[in-house]
Structures are given as C-alpha cells and as structure tokens.
Motif scaffolding. Structure first.
Motif, PDB file in Angstrom:
ATOM      1  N   TYR A   1      -6.773  -1.231  -5.458  1.00  0.00           N
ATOM      2  CA  TYR A   1      -7.873  -0.451  -4.876  1.00  0.00           C
ATOM      3  C   TYR A   1      -7.346   0.947  -4.563  1.00  0.00           C
ATOM      4  CZ  TYR A   1     -11.535   1.080  -1.719  1.00  0.00           C
ATOM      5  OH  TYR A   1     -12.536   1.796  -1.127  1.00  0.00           O
TER       6      TYR A   1
ATOM      7  N   GLY B   1       0.808  -1.208   0.000  1.00  0.00           N
ATOM      8  CA  GLY B   1       0.000   0.000   0.000  1.00  0.00           C
ATOM      9  C   GLY B   1       0.844   1.261   0.000  1.00  0.00           C
TER      10      GLY B   1
ATOM     11  N   TYR C   1      -5.063  -8.672   1.493  1.00  0.00           N
ATOM     12  CA  TYR C   1      -5.451  -7.750   0.426  1.00  0.00           C
ATOM     13  C   TYR C   1      -6.948  -7.464   0.464  1.00  0.00           C
ATOM     14  CZ  TYR C   1      -6.730  -5.800  -4.026  1.00  0.00           C
ATOM     15  OH  TYR C   1      -7.269  -4.983  -4.986  1.00  0.00           O
TER      16      TYR C   1
ATOM     17  N   LEU D   1      -3.850   0.347  -2.610  1.00  0.00           N
ATOM     18  CA  LEU D   1      -3.363  -0.984  -2.239  1.00  0.00           C
ATOM     19  C   LEU D   1      -3.334  -1.854  -3.477  1.00  0.00           C
ATOM     20  CD1 LEU D   1      -2.673  -2.851   0.244  1.00  0.00           C
ATOM     21  CD2 LEU D   1      -5.069  -3.577   0.142  1.00  0.00           C
TER      22      LEU D   1
ATOM     23  N   ARG E   1     -11.238  -4.715   3.755  1.00  0.00           N
ATOM     24  CA  ARG E   1     -11.578  -3.340   3.369  1.00  0.00           C
ATOM     25  C   ARG E   1     -11.257  -2.345   4.473  1.00  0.00           C
ATOM     26  NH1 ARG E   1     -10.679  -4.508  -0.909  1.00  0.00           N
ATOM     27  NH2 ARG E   1     -12.129  -5.012  -2.590  1.00  0.00           N
ATOM     28  N   ASN E   2     -10.509  -2.775   5.446  1.00  0.00           N
ATOM     29  CA  ASN E   2     -10.017  -1.891   6.494  1.00  0.00           C
ATOM     30  C   ASN E   2      -8.621  -1.425   6.090  1.00  0.00           C
ATOM     31  OD1 ASN E   2      -9.189  -0.539   8.735  1.00  0.00           O
ATOM     32  ND2 ASN E   2      -9.383  -2.260  10.148  1.00  0.00           N
ATOM     33  N   TYR E   3      -8.492  -0.129   5.765  1.00  0.00           N
ATOM     34  CA  TYR E   3      -7.221   0.411   5.304  1.00  0.00           C
ATOM     35  C   TYR E   3      -6.551   1.286   6.355  1.00  0.00           C
ATOM     36  CZ  TYR E   3      -9.190  -1.257   0.970  1.00  0.00           C
ATOM     37  OH  TYR E   3      -9.755  -2.059   0.010  1.00  0.00           O
TER      38      TYR E   3
ATOM     39  N   PHE F   1      -4.653   6.909   3.672  1.00  0.00           N
ATOM     40  CA  PHE F   1      -4.528   5.803   2.722  1.00  0.00           C
ATOM     41  C   PHE F   1      -4.730   6.306   1.295  1.00  0.00           C
ATOM     42  CE2 PHE F   1      -4.848   1.720   0.870  1.00  0.00           C
ATOM     43  CZ  PHE F   1      -5.930   1.730   0.012  1.00  0.00           C
TER      44      PHE F   1
END
Length: 125
Positions: A59, A35, A102, A50, A105-107, A47
């Motif tokens: 993403y 990322g 990967y 990624l 969905r928690n960045y 963020f």
C-alpha cells in the motif's frame, strides 16, 4: 524483538534514483508488516508505504504512488524502498518500521512497534 538498520541514503541530484535498504535482525522478520516513513526538517513524520508479511501486497500513500516502490526479501531479512525521479522535496530522513498488523488502514507512526535509526536522503536541484 526486531532491530532495524537502514542504509542506502546519500546525496543525489534531482531526477536520480536511490534504493534504500532496511536490514532486520531476528527470526520473526517475516511475521511483521514493514513500512517506510520519512521526516523532513520541521515537519511531521510522513507515511510512505507498507508491505505485507509475504510481500504479496503493498500500500502506498497517495503522494508516493508512481515514484516509490516497496519490496522485501524474507530470505535476507531486508525490506527495500526504490525511489525514482527524485525531487528536492524528497529530502528527508527515511525510516523503516515494523508492526504486526498489515490490513489496518491506520498508518500513524504510533501503530508501528519497531523503528530503525533512519538514513538521510538529500536531493540537490
């Protein structure tokens, strides 16, 4: 363990482009999703994007869609971030980071296990 070293930052005029690189050590680079984040003075780490282990999927944060492109070359143990049409508000320290997951969905930055030291990008108006 993975060690990450960013490069490619610098001073650029608004409207220009930069390609940031993040070189990784270790034979397990291709096991990690990679990322990119950035942190401007006085702000939280943000963020950006990624990319999956193979590079076949990526993403982007909504704010990064259209001007940022992430890619990786597993043969060179390197991940890249292309930034086009740079704006003064892109001024920040840019970091690459690695994690195993990967599809999460928690960045949040806390979900990444390894970090580089960052590279400064300064965009003049």
């Amino acid at each position: 363990q993975v060690q990450l070293v960013e490069s490619g930052g610098g001073l650029v005029q608004a409207g220009g482009s930069l390609r940031l690189s993040c070189a990784a050590s270790g034979r397990t680079f291709r096991s990690y999703a990679m990322g990119w984040f950035r942190q401007a003075p006085g702000k939280e780490r943000e963020f950006i994007s990624l990319i999956s282990w193979s590079g076949g999927s990526s993403y982007y944060a909504d704010s990064a869609k259209g001007r940022f492109t992430i890619s990786r070359d597993n043969a060179k143990n390197t991940v890249y971030l292309q930034i086009d049409s740079l704006k003064p508000e892109d001024t920040a320290v840019y970091y690459c980071a690695a994690r195993n997951a990967y599809y999460s969905r928690n960045y949040d930055p806390t979900t990444f296990e390894y970090w580089g030291q960052g590279t400064q990008v300064t965009v003049s108006s």
